[in-house]
Design a protein around this motif. Structure first.
Motif, mmCIF file in Angstrom:
data_model
loop_
_atom_site.group_PDB
_atom_site.id
_atom_site.type_symbol
_atom_site.label_atom_id
_atom_site.label_comp_id
_atom_site.label_asym_id
_atom_site.label_seq_id
_atom_site.Cartn_x
_atom_site.Cartn_y
_atom_site.Cartn_z
ATOM 1 N N THR A 111 0.863 -1.176 0.000
ATOM 2 C CA THR A 111 0.000 0.000 0.000
ATOM 3 C C THR A 111 0.898 1.223 0.000
ATOM 4 O O THR A 111 1.774 1.348 0.859
ATOM 5 C CB THR A 111 -0.907 0.009 1.247
ATOM 6 O OG1 THR A 111 -1.630 -1.219 1.304
ATOM 7 C CG2 THR A 111 -1.880 1.167 1.212
ATOM 8 N N ASP A 112 0.689 2.132 -0.955
ATOM 9 C CA ASP A 112 1.534 3.323 -1.018
ATOM 10 C C ASP A 112 1.033 4.391 -0.049
ATOM 11 O O ASP A 112 0.057 4.192 0.677
ATOM 12 C CB ASP A 112 1.651 3.852 -2.451
ATOM 13 C CG ASP A 112 0.334 4.365 -3.012
ATOM 14 O OD1 ASP A 112 -0.651 4.508 -2.250
ATOM 15 O OD2 ASP A 112 0.289 4.632 -4.228
ATOM 16 N N GLU A 113 1.705 5.542 -0.055
ATOM 17 C CA GLU A 113 1.378 6.603 0.901
ATOM 18 C C GLU A 113 -0.012 7.201 0.686
ATOM 19 O O GLU A 113 -0.576 7.815 1.589
ATOM 20 C CB GLU A 113 2.447 7.715 0.849
ATOM 21 C CG GLU A 113 2.591 8.395 -0.488
ATOM 22 C CD GLU A 113 3.488 7.666 -1.461
ATOM 23 O OE1 GLU A 113 3.521 8.075 -2.625
ATOM 24 O OE2 GLU A 113 4.132 6.675 -1.089
ATOM 25 N N LEU A 114 -0.608 7.005 -0.495
ATOM 26 C CA LEU A 114 -1.955 7.506 -0.766
ATOM 27 C C LEU A 114 -3.036 6.471 -0.469
ATOM 28 O O LEU A 114 -4.223 6.747 -0.602
ATOM 29 C CB LEU A 114 -2.070 7.941 -2.233
ATOM 30 C CG LEU A 114 -1.135 9.078 -2.651
ATOM 31 C CD1 LEU A 114 -1.250 9.329 -4.143
ATOM 32 C CD2 LEU A 114 -1.449 10.332 -1.866
ATOM 33 N N GLY A 115 -2.627 5.263 -0.089
ATOM 34 C CA GLY A 115 -3.574 4.209 0.218
ATOM 35 C C GLY A 115 -3.910 3.306 -0.958
ATOM 36 O O GLY A 115 -4.789 2.465 -0.856
ATOM 37 N N ASN A 116 -3.211 3.504 -2.085
ATOM 38 C CA ASN A 116 -3.442 2.648 -3.250
ATOM 39 C C ASN A 116 -2.779 1.288 -3.032
ATOM 40 O O ASN A 116 -1.671 1.211 -2.541
ATOM 41 C CB ASN A 116 -2.866 3.298 -4.513
ATOM 42 C CG ASN A 116 -3.533 4.619 -4.822
ATOM 43 O OD1 ASN A 116 -4.739 4.752 -4.702
ATOM 44 N ND2 ASN A 116 -2.738 5.599 -5.214
ATOM 45 N N HIS A 117 -3.471 0.236 -3.439
ATOM 46 C CA HIS A 117 -2.944 -1.116 -3.303
ATOM 47 C C HIS A 117 -2.314 -1.552 -4.620
ATOM 48 O O HIS A 117 -2.795 -1.209 -5.693
ATOM 49 C CB HIS A 117 -4.048 -2.093 -2.901
ATOM 50 C CG HIS A 117 -4.659 -1.788 -1.573
ATOM 51 N ND1 HIS A 117 -4.099 -2.205 -0.395
ATOM 52 C CD2 HIS A 117 -5.763 -1.098 -1.236
ATOM 53 C CE1 HIS A 117 -4.837 -1.786 0.618
ATOM 54 N NE2 HIS A 117 -5.869 -1.115 0.121
#
Length: 110
Positions: A19-25
């Motif tokens: 999960t990146d810092e923006l919440g994208n998986h």
């Protein structure tokens, strides 16, 4: 099988989720295990169609039995050989004798 036939190096990679810092998986490939292997062509001889030479699409990698190789899952792992990625189709433990593991693969499209 003779040890001298294990003359090619392969890399087995594991797909991991993140999960990146923006919440994208997403998912990415991480190195899991590197070993020597015997390579065998599963789809017959290379073919020539319309003057274009085609590499074998299906290939098998035979490796020595070890604890790391026991964890190979066709849904989570892939094989990298000669900078080409191969999708794992089956993992054959060779009658569970504890000597060899045969990994049948299919070349991934580029």
């Amino acid at each position: 099988m003779e040890i001298a036939l294990l003359n090619q190096r392969i890399l087995i990679q594991l797909r991991t989720a993140f999960t990146d810092e923006l919440g994208n998986h997403g998912s990415q490939w991480e190195d899991y295990y590197s070993c020597a292997a015997t390579i065998s062509n599963e789809s017959g001889a290379p073919t020539q169609t319309a003057g274009v030479y085609d590499d074998p699409v299906e290939i098998a990698f035979t490796i020595r039995y070890c604890k790391a190789a026991l964890g190979i899952d066709p849904m989570l792992h892939r094989v990298v050989f000669n900078s080409q990625n191969y999708q794992i189709l089956t993992v054959d433990h060779q009658s569970y004798k504890g000597d060899w593991i045969k990994i049948s693969c299919k070349k991934e499209p580029v």
